[in-house]
Design an enzyme around this catalytic site. Structure first.
Site, short mmCIF file in Angstrom:
data_model
loop_
_atom_site.label_atom_id
_atom_site.label_comp_id
_atom_site.label_asym_id
_atom_site.label_seq_id
_atom_site.Cartn_x
_atom_site.Cartn_y
_atom_site.Cartn_z
N HIS A 187 59.67 7.03 2.88
CA HIS A 187 60.10 6.13 1.46
C HIS A 187 59.48 5.53 0.33
O HIS A 187 58.14 5.84 0.21
CB HIS A 187 60.18 4.73 3.00
CG HIS A 187 59.30 3.97 3.30
ND1 HIS A 187 58.75 4.20 3.75
CD2 HIS A 187 58.25 2.99 2.49
CE1 HIS A 187 56.97 3.95 4.29
NE2 HIS A 187 57.13 2.93 3.05
N ARG A 221 48.47 -4.83 3.35
CA ARG A 221 49.10 -3.88 2.16
C ARG A 221 49.42 -4.94 0.95
O ARG A 221 49.13 -5.99 1.38
CB ARG A 221 50.04 -3.31 2.41
CG ARG A 221 50.87 -2.05 0.87
CD ARG A 221 52.36 -2.35 0.94
NE ARG A 221 53.38 -3.48 1.13
CZ ARG A 221 54.57 -3.08 1.43
NH1 ARG A 221 55.07 -1.63 2.39
NH2 ARG A 221 55.72 -3.79 1.60
N HIS A 272 55.81 8.14 0.58
CA HIS A 272 54.59 7.86 1.40
C HIS A 272 55.11 7.77 3.16
O HIS A 272 56.71 7.34 3.20
CB HIS A 272 53.75 6.94 1.48
CG HIS A 272 54.03 4.93 1.06
ND1 HIS A 272 54.80 5.03 0.23
CD2 HIS A 272 53.86 4.57 1.88
CE1 HIS A 272 54.95 3.64 0.46
NE2 HIS A 272 54.54 3.55 1.75
N ASP A 295 57.77 2.06 -1.48
CA ASP A 295 58.41 0.44 -1.07
C ASP A 295 59.01 -0.51 -1.56
O ASP A 295 59.46 -0.41 -3.03
CB ASP A 295 56.32 -0.35 -1.30
CG ASP A 295 55.84 0.53 -0.37
OD1 ASP A 295 56.08 0.63 0.72
OD2 ASP A 295 54.39 0.20 -0.29
#
Length: 315
Positions: free
Chosen positions: A102, A274, A259, A104
């Protein structure tokens, strides 16, 4: 008069198409604008940067570093942040693993331009992060398929079928899914996105495009085409495998990568935090911009307005 020469950062390439690393650069320091410009230049070139021995020991230091690249988003449109840290999202194995390819938050109209991940708790083995070059994938397409992809738009959503067999689901999967979809988002994005700083073209697809469809095509046709295009993203030559170490930070360009975090550590604790940098509205090769179909992302992130001399992704 004495002049000061800025030290040139030396990033070591991790592969031909994506990734570079540097060791010992103190990211908690008051980095000069020239140093940040070098990091941005390296990010434009390599798309994913690994900072080892980075001296980022807490959320505040990570937030300060990420904010040098632009305004920050909230932690997530629907998922709770770290307590007292509205820009910090815990990526914790207790809540399951992101073991799908995916980019983000592509289900909103203004996805983050860049993501930072900081190591906190690491398993004794496994727990890597795979990062893929969407630009390498686009370059690999045969000309006829590339020309076809240039014309396509896809619907991205956070309300999709995770397609995980029940026997492999995390014990908190249902609660996590309800939190993730408590607000519904759908956005139409170009399948081929033009990077606003480099002019590169990349396949802008991934997990959040998997449930719905390519505009104008049936669900069955859409799935077949997306599966075909996605196979180019995940070709081994387009992927690096980041092995995590203590005191490590990874910065990747969310506009032109995907990623994946494989669940390969036998349930050991794994936590990264994150922080993401606000982005612009994606643009296709014809200059058309993404459009929101459902959901308002204004509370999650401001939209970065590109300079007037940026047209169709070219400076």
């Amino acid at each position: 008069m004495t002049t000061t020469t800025e030290t040139r950062l030396e990033f070591r390439k991790l592969s031909a198409r994506i990734g570079a690393e540097i060791r010992g650069l103190d990211l908690s320091a008051d980095l000069s604008d020239a140093t940040i410009a070098q990091i941005r230049e390296a990010l434009n070139t390599h798309k994913a940067l690994v900072f080892r021995d980075a001296n980022i020991r807490d959320d505040d230091a990570q937030v300060r570093f990420a904010s040098r690249f632009g305004p920050l988003t909230q932690a997530h449109p629907t998922v709770a942040s770290v307590d007292g840290k509205p820009s910090v999202l815990p990526v914790d194995s207790e809540n399951g693993s992101a073991n799908t390819w995916h980019t983000d938050v592509t289900f909103v109209v203004n996805p983050p331009q860049a993501s930072t991940l900081r190591s906190i708790t690491l398993p004794a083995y496994g727990g890597e992060t795979l990062i893929a070059s969407a630009a390498g994938a686009y370059a690999d397409l045969p000309e006829e398929l590339r020309n076809f992809a240039d014309t396509l738009w896809a619907i991205h959503t956070n309300d999709y079928d995770y397609s995980v067999p029940k026997n492999l689901e995390h014990e908190n999967a249902e609660e996590r899914r309800k939190e993730f979809t408590r607000l519904k988002f759908e956005t139409a994005h170009p399948v081929v996105r033009v990077h606003p700083l480099t002019g590169e073209r990349g396949l802008f697809i991934g997990g959040f495009a998997q449930r719905l469809r390519i505009v104008g095509l049936s669900n069955t046709e859409s799935k077949d085409i997306l599966r075909l295009l996605q196979a180019y993203v995940t070709r081994p030559e387009n992927v690096i495998r980041v092995n995590w170490e203590p005191d490590q930070l990874v910065l990747f360009d969310n506009r032109i990568t995907q990623h994946y975090a494989p669940d390969n550590y036998d349930g050991q604790p794994r936590q990264l935090n994150r922080v993401t940098v606000a982005g612009d509205v994606p643009v296709g090769i014809d200059g058309r911009r993404s459009t929101a179909i459902q959901g308002d992302s204004a509370a999650y992130s401001e939209t970065v307005v590109l300079p007037a001399n940026v047209d169709g992704g070219r400076l």
